[in-house]
Design an enzyme around this catalytic site. Sequence first.
Site, PDB file in Angstrom:
ATOM      1  N   ASP A  31      23.585  65.411  29.469  1.00 38.90           N
ATOM      2  CA  ASP A  31      23.658  66.671  29.474  1.00 38.90           C
ATOM      3  C   ASP A  31      24.063  67.886  30.262  1.00 38.90           C
ATOM      4  O   ASP A  31      23.482  68.142  31.232  1.00 38.90           O
ATOM      5  CB  ASP A  31      22.773  67.043  27.847  1.00 38.90           C
ATOM      6  CG  ASP A  31      23.552  68.309  27.541  1.00 38.90           C
ATOM      7  OD1 ASP A  31      23.513  67.679  25.753  1.00 38.90           O
ATOM      8  OD2 ASP A  31      24.419  69.258  27.324  1.00 38.90           O
ATOM      9  N   HIS A 101      27.799  61.318  19.281  1.00 39.13           N
ATOM     10  CA  HIS A 101      26.595  61.043  20.679  1.00 39.13           C
ATOM     11  C   HIS A 101      25.373  61.337  19.854  1.00 39.13           C
ATOM     12  O   HIS A 101      24.548  61.526  18.658  1.00 39.13           O
ATOM     13  CB  HIS A 101      27.200  61.844  21.622  1.00 39.13           C
ATOM     14  CG  HIS A 101      26.973  63.303  21.046  1.00 39.13           C
ATOM     15  ND1 HIS A 101      28.017  63.924  20.307  1.00 39.13           N
ATOM     16  CD2 HIS A 101      26.436  64.909  21.185  1.00 39.13           C
ATOM     17  CE1 HIS A 101      28.453  65.327  19.630  1.00 39.13           C
ATOM     18  NE2 HIS A 101      26.763  66.213  20.250  1.00 39.13           N
ATOM     19  N   HIS A 103      21.809  61.832  21.092  1.00 43.95           N
ATOM     20  CA  HIS A 103      20.772  62.882  21.920  1.00 43.95           C
ATOM     21  C   HIS A 103      19.168  61.580  22.500  1.00 43.95           C
ATOM     22  O   HIS A 103      18.587  61.861  21.634  1.00 43.95           O
ATOM     23  CB  HIS A 103      20.459  63.724  21.697  1.00 43.95           C
ATOM     24  CG  HIS A 103      21.227  65.437  21.820  1.00 43.95           C
ATOM     25  ND1 HIS A 103      22.136  66.329  22.241  1.00 43.95           N
ATOM     26  CD2 HIS A 103      22.233  65.240  20.511  1.00 43.95           C
ATOM     27  CE1 HIS A 103      22.841  66.892  21.755  1.00 43.95           C
ATOM     28  NE2 HIS A 103      23.473  66.212  20.838  1.00 43.95           N
TER      29      HIS A 103
HETATM   30  P1  5GP Z   1      26.356  68.553  19.664  1.00 44.24           P
HETATM   31  O1  5GP Z   1      25.517  69.843  19.395  1.00 44.24           O
HETATM   32  O2  5GP Z   1      27.722  68.386  19.024  1.00 44.24           O
HETATM   33  O3  5GP Z   1      25.081  67.533  19.340  1.00 44.24           O
HETATM   34  O4  5GP Z   1      25.319  68.574  20.978  1.00 44.24           O
HETATM   35  C1  5GP Z   1      26.463  68.251  21.873  1.00 44.24           C
HETATM   36  C2  5GP Z   1      25.899  68.416  23.444  1.00 44.24           C
HETATM   37  O5  5GP Z   1      27.516  68.090  23.984  1.00 44.24           O
HETATM   38  C3  5GP Z   1      25.693  69.196  24.136  1.00 44.24           C
HETATM   39  O6  5GP Z   1      24.496  69.213  23.550  1.00 44.24           O
HETATM   40  C4  5GP Z   1      26.355  70.010  24.712  1.00 44.24           C
HETATM   41  O7  5GP Z   1      25.702  70.780  26.155  1.00 44.24           O
HETATM   42  C5  5GP Z   1      26.939  68.835  25.483  1.00 44.24           C
HETATM   43  N1  5GP Z   1      28.172  68.944  26.516  1.00 44.24           N
HETATM   44  C6  5GP Z   1      28.998  69.706  25.763  1.00 44.24           C
HETATM   45  N2  5GP Z   1      30.239  70.063  26.784  1.00 44.24           N
HETATM   46  C7  5GP Z   1      29.549  69.433  27.919  1.00 44.24           C
HETATM   47  C8  5GP Z   1      30.426  68.218  29.020  1.00 44.24           C
HETATM   48  O8  5GP Z   1      31.753  69.093  29.025  1.00 44.24           O
HETATM   49  N3  5GP Z   1      29.854  67.850  29.855  1.00 44.24           N
HETATM   50  C9  5GP Z   1      28.423  67.359  28.995  1.00 44.24           C
HETATM   51  N4  5GP Z   1      27.907  66.878  29.997  1.00 44.24           N
HETATM   52  N5  5GP Z   1      27.769  67.551  28.029  1.00 44.24           N
HETATM   53  C10 5GP Z   1      28.586  68.487  27.280  1.00 44.24           C
END
Ligand code: 5GP
Length: 116
Positions: A31, A101, A103
């Site tokens: 992340d 995704h 985590h």
């Molecule tokens: P969500 O809130 O959708 O469950 O989590 C999205 C996750 O994607 C977040 O933890 C954020 O830090 C991560 N993320 C967003 N954009 C990118 C990116 O361009 N590269 C990586 N490696 N992680 C990302």
Amino acid sequence: MAEETIFSKIIRREIPAEILYQDDLVTAFKDISPRAPQHVLIVPNILIPTLNDVKAADEPALGRMVTVAAKLAKEAGIDEDGYRLIINCNQHGGQEVFHIHMHLLGGKPLGPMLAV
Ligand code: 5GP
């Protein structure tokens, strides 16, 4: 047709990410904004926007996400202490990127499951 996110570009290696694992079904990468000492995202290679869009045909990829999470947790040495797997869905779940995704979070005590 769902719109691609940045995760599709990471899967195709068109933009950089620290990829830890990739096979025919899933990709795992660090992340960009880690919330714990270990914070990895495990994604299906095909675009599934949210958990609401999952079909029976996606079960192999979703199952692989779990086995890859366990493998990466072991490799990171956090399997015995423990870790947490989270999949957020839509607004109330806090989903920001609309490509499913998982985590993988660990490396310290993570506290209660939800902030109240
Ligand atoms: P969500 O809130 O959708 O469950 O989590 C999205 C996750 O994607 C977040 O933890 C954020 O830090 C991560 N993320 C967003 N954009 C990118 C990116 O361009 N590269 C990586 N490696 N992680 C990302």
